[in-house]
Write an enzyme that holds these catalytic residues in place. Structure first.
Site, PDB file in Angstrom:
ATOM      1  N   ARG A   1      -4.921  -2.175   9.138  1.00  0.00           N
ATOM      2  CA  ARG A   1      -5.016  -3.755   8.802  1.00  0.00           C
ATOM      3  C   ARG A   1      -5.443  -3.825   9.805  1.00  0.00           C
ATOM      4  NH1 ARG A   1      -2.991  -6.440   4.567  1.00  0.00           N
ATOM      5  NH2 ARG A   1      -2.258  -4.030   3.501  1.00  0.00           N
TER       6      ARG A   1
ATOM      7  N   SER B   1       6.651  -5.985   2.607  1.00  0.00           N
ATOM      8  CA  SER B   1       6.997  -5.820   1.208  1.00  0.00           C
ATOM      9  C   SER B   1       8.883  -6.015   2.498  1.00  0.00           C
ATOM     10  CB  SER B   1       6.977  -4.069   1.204  1.00  0.00           C
ATOM     11  OG  SER B   1       6.410  -4.010   0.920  1.00  0.00           O
TER      12      SER B   1
ATOM     13  N   GLY C   1       0.903  -1.270   0.010  1.00  0.00           N
ATOM     14  CA  GLY C   1       0.007  -0.278  -0.007  1.00  0.00           C
ATOM     15  C   GLY C   1       1.055   1.253   0.141  1.00  0.00           C
TER      16      GLY C   1
ATOM     17  N   HIS D   1     -22.913  14.926  21.170  1.00  0.00           N
ATOM     18  CA  HIS D   1     -22.425  14.128  20.214  1.00  0.00           C
ATOM     19  C   HIS D   1     -21.628  13.383  20.708  1.00  0.00           C
ATOM     20  CE1 HIS D   1     -19.105  17.394  19.778  1.00  0.00           C
ATOM     21  NE2 HIS D   1     -18.409  16.271  20.146  1.00  0.00           N
TER      22      HIS D   1
ATOM     23  N   ASP E   1       0.145   2.707   8.408  1.00  0.00           N
ATOM     24  CA  ASP E   1      -0.551   1.679   9.430  1.00  0.00           C
ATOM     25  C   ASP E   1       0.246   1.874  10.519  1.00  0.00           C
ATOM     26  OD1 ASP E   1      -2.194   0.726   7.640  1.00  0.00           O
ATOM     27  OD2 ASP E   1      -1.125  -1.286   7.206  1.00  0.00           O
TER      28      ASP E   1
ATOM     29  N   ARG F   1       0.599  -4.936  -4.895  1.00  0.00           N
ATOM     30  CA  ARG F   1       1.423  -5.957  -3.979  1.00  0.00           C
ATOM     31  C   ARG F   1       1.052  -7.644  -4.816  1.00  0.00           C
ATOM     32  NH1 ARG F   1      -0.427  -4.344   0.688  1.00  0.00           N
ATOM     33  NH2 ARG F   1      -2.341  -2.691   0.961  1.00  0.00           N
ATOM     34  N   CYS F   2       2.328  -8.061  -4.948  1.00  0.00           N
ATOM     35  CA  CYS F   2       2.586  -9.242  -5.831  1.00  0.00           C
ATOM     36  C   CYS F   2       2.671 -11.167  -5.332  1.00  0.00           C
ATOM     37  CB  CYS F   2       4.069  -8.639  -6.912  1.00  0.00           C
ATOM     38  SG  CYS F   2       4.874 -10.084  -8.162  1.00  0.00           S
TER      39      CYS F   2
ATOM     40  N   ARG G   1     -24.696  13.685  31.095  1.00  0.00           N
ATOM     41  CA  ARG G   1     -24.042  14.698  31.030  1.00  0.00           C
ATOM     42  C   ARG G   1     -24.278  15.538  30.774  1.00  0.00           C
ATOM     43  NH1 ARG G   1     -19.489  16.460  30.188  1.00  0.00           N
ATOM     44  NH2 ARG G   1     -17.632  15.522  29.081  1.00  0.00           N
TER      45      ARG G   1
ATOM     46  N   GLY H   1       5.486  -1.656   3.841  1.00  0.00           N
ATOM     47  CA  GLY H   1       5.151  -1.998   4.608  1.00  0.00           C
ATOM     48  C   GLY H   1       5.832  -4.161   5.462  1.00  0.00           C
ATOM     49  N   ASP H   2       4.965  -4.405   6.446  1.00  0.00           N
ATOM     50  CA  ASP H   2       5.564  -6.187   6.420  1.00  0.00           C
ATOM     51  C   ASP H   2       5.316  -6.746   5.246  1.00  0.00           C
ATOM     52  OD1 ASP H   2       2.411  -5.661   6.023  1.00  0.00           O
ATOM     53  OD2 ASP H   2       2.253  -6.751   8.200  1.00  0.00           O
TER      54      ASP H   2
ATOM     55  N   ASP I   1       2.930  -0.480  11.813  1.00  0.00           N
ATOM     56  CA  ASP I   1       2.494  -1.763  12.266  1.00  0.00           C
ATOM     57  C   ASP I   1       4.162  -2.322  12.414  1.00  0.00           C
ATOM     58  OD1 ASP I   1       2.635  -1.564   9.600  1.00  0.00           O
ATOM     59  OD2 ASP I   1       0.725  -3.297   9.917  1.00  0.00           O
TER      60      ASP I   1
ATOM     61  N   LYS J   1     -23.372  15.615  26.659  1.00  0.00           N
ATOM     62  CA  LYS J   1     -23.485  15.882  25.397  1.00  0.00           C
ATOM     63  C   LYS J   1     -23.705  16.000  24.519  1.00  0.00           C
ATOM     64  CE  LYS J   1     -18.302  13.773  26.190  1.00  0.00           C
ATOM     65  NZ  LYS J   1     -17.431  13.155  25.974  1.00  0.00           N
TER      66      LYS J   1
ATOM     67  N   MET K   1      -8.851   7.512   1.387  1.00  0.00           N
ATOM     68  CA  MET K   1      -8.519   9.160   1.456  1.00  0.00           C
ATOM     69  C   MET K   1      -7.270   8.693   2.430  1.00  0.00           C
ATOM     70  SD  MET K   1     -11.634  10.500   3.603  1.00  0.00           S
ATOM     71  CE  MET K   1     -10.462  12.687   3.567  1.00  0.00           C
TER      72      MET K   1
ATOM     73  N   THR L   1       4.446   2.789   5.188  1.00  0.00           N
ATOM     74  CA  THR L   1       3.186   2.483   5.328  1.00  0.00           C
ATOM     75  C   THR L   1       2.450   3.433   6.341  1.00  0.00           C
ATOM     76  OG1 THR L   1       1.603   0.288   6.705  1.00  0.00           O
ATOM     77  CG2 THR L   1       3.635   0.663   6.929  1.00  0.00           C
TER      78      THR L   1
ATOM     79  N   GLU M   1     -10.028  -0.558  11.773  1.00  0.00           N
ATOM     80  CA  GLU M   1     -10.458  -1.385  10.594  1.00  0.00           C
ATOM     81  C   GLU M   1     -10.347  -3.410  10.637  1.00  0.00           C
ATOM     82  OE1 GLU M   1      -9.077  -2.006   6.422  1.00  0.00           O
ATOM     83  OE2 GLU M   1      -7.433  -1.666   7.670  1.00  0.00           O
TER      84      GLU M   1
HETATM   85  O1  F6P Z   1      -1.272  -1.812   4.599  1.00  0.00           O
HETATM   86  C1  F6P Z   1      -1.648  -0.020   3.952  1.00  0.00           C
HETATM   87  C2  F6P Z   1      -3.854  -0.812   4.105  1.00  0.00           C
HETATM   88  O2  F6P Z   1      -4.370   0.551   2.946  1.00  0.00           O
HETATM   89  C3  F6P Z   1      -4.097  -0.746   4.866  1.00  0.00           C
HETATM   90  O3  F6P Z   1      -4.241   0.250   5.966  1.00  0.00           O
HETATM   91  C4  F6P Z   1      -5.398  -1.264   4.421  1.00  0.00           C
HETATM   92  O4  F6P Z   1      -6.347  -2.959   5.169  1.00  0.00           O
HETATM   93  C5  F6P Z   1      -4.466  -2.269   3.006  1.00  0.00           C
HETATM   94  O5  F6P Z   1      -3.609  -1.398   2.844  1.00  0.00           O
HETATM   95  C6  F6P Z   1      -5.852  -1.559   2.333  1.00  0.00           C
HETATM   96  O6  F6P Z   1      -5.713  -2.401   0.888  1.00  0.00           O
HETATM   97  P1  F6P Z   1      -5.471  -1.887  -0.375  1.00  0.00           P
HETATM   98  O7  F6P Z   1      -5.554  -1.080  -0.748  1.00  0.00           O
HETATM   99  O8  F6P Z   1      -4.410  -3.397  -0.910  1.00  0.00           O
HETATM  100  O9  F6P Z   1      -6.874  -1.808  -0.284  1.00  0.00           O
END
Ligand code: F6P
Length: 320
Positions: free
Chosen positions: A171, A105, A11, A215, A127, A72-73, A211, A102-103, A129, A213, A250, A125, A222
């Site tokens: 992720r 890669s 990503g 909203h 994320d 992604r390959c 109290r 990211g991981d 992570d 609020k 976005m 990335t 996710e």
């Molecule tokens: O790893 C980055 C990320 O944006 C994650 O947060 C998300 O779960 C995933 O990639 C979405 O992947 P794709 O763009 O392949 O749908």
């Protein structure tokens, strides 16, 4: 080492371009030839590789996405795919590779390293992570995008006295939700690293409403599950007027923040230094604002990314 390659994979993340620029400029500064591999590991297998000059990376430091494209390959997960990639690099006399991603890669970089081709991983990335680094390139920008969205949603949430569930990316990691939730003053933050109960969530909502609020904002990573389903359950249990906003891709776009540009420049340049020092098979990172490097194979096998549970506790204390 005379020739090195650079690719972006997985990503995309804001700041990847700044990292590519750093690799190219730092490499040329040290009299290396630098080759861009287009389209991640897929481009490596097919030999989509071009020599980059100083000007090739001009005017990209502020751009989101990646000028090297990404993918992604699946084929690169196989030994044959990895061998094809190594052959393509050897054909051009490329002796070392910087992998920005990211991981997934990093897994590719680990495989190449295990087969004797020196790689250095640069964490790119949104994320946040990657084990071994406190921050990844793109996280800060994504965070600011999410906060901007939360602030806007908060306006309409107040006007209509609604409960909003905002689903964010990450992720399997809850960092985006945690940091954005804390910075955005969310009433509840749900992350995959911690179990939650619907009763607790509803109790907090009810207390807030009692109290006065107007909203409530619930940020859901996710990795926890669907924001839509959580919203439906809240509606069933409380009968509050709920709405869902899934922020989606976005979060991956936009001009990188200053912090991401600086991080990317530092990490990209350090990766090149490691290759020059003949220290492939490493990953670079940042810990307490110091650049670090560590064994990429070990990192993927033994280290685990951890969320800051202290921050999660704080967010609960501040949103009573
Ligand atoms: O790893 C980055 C990320 O944006 C994650 O947060 C998300 O779960 C995933 O990639 C979405 O992947 P794709 O763009 O392949 O749908």
């Amino acid at each position: 080492m005379k020739k090195i390659g650079v690719l972006t994979s997985g990503g995309d993340a804001p700041g990847m371009n700044a990292a590519v620029r750093a690799v190219v400029r730092k490499g040329i500064y040290h009299d290396l030839e630098v080759y861009g591999i287009y389209g991640g590991y897929a481009g490596l297998i097919s030999g989509n590789i071009k020599k980059l000059e100083l000007g090739s990376v001009g005017d990209i430091i502020h751009r989101g996405g990646t000028v090297l494209y990404s993918a992604r390959c699946e084929e690169f997960k196989t030994k044959e795919g990895q061998q094809k990639g190594i052959e393509q690099l050897k054909k051009l006399g490329i002796e070392g590779l910087v992998v920005i991603g990211g991981d997934g890669s990093y897994m590719g970089a680990k495989k190449l390293t295990e087969q004797g081709f020196p790689c250095v991983g640069v964490p790119g990335t949104i994320d946040n992570d990657i084990p071994g680094t406190e921050f990844t390139i793109g996280f800060d920008t994504a965070l600011n995008t999410v906060i901007d969205a939360i602030d806007k949603i908060r306006d309409t949430a107040t006007s209509h006295e609604r409960t909003f569930i905002i689903e964010v990316m990450g992720r399997d990691a809850g960092d985006i939700a945690l940091w954005a939730g804390l910075a955005g003053g969310a009433e509840t933050i749900l992350v995959p690293e911690e179990n939650f109960s619907m009763d607790d969530i509803c109790d907090r909502l009810k207390k807030g409403s009692e109290r006065g609020k107007k909203h409530s904002i619930i940020v859901v990573a996710e990795g926890v599950g669907s924001g839509v389903e959580i919203s439906q359950k809240i509606k069933e249990l409380t009968n509050y007027d709920t709405r869902v906003s899934v922020l989606g891709h976005m979060q991956r776009g936009g001009s990188p923040t200053a912090s991401d540009r600086v991080l990317a420049s530092r990490l990209g340049a350090r990766a090149v230094e490691l290759l020059i020092e003949g220290r492939g098979g490493r990953a670079v990172g940042i810990v307490k604002n110091e650049l670090v490097d560590y064994d990429i194979i070990e990192a993927l096998e033994t280290k685990k990314h951890e969320i800051d549970m202290g921050m999660l506790k704080l967010s609960k204390e501040l949103s009573i």
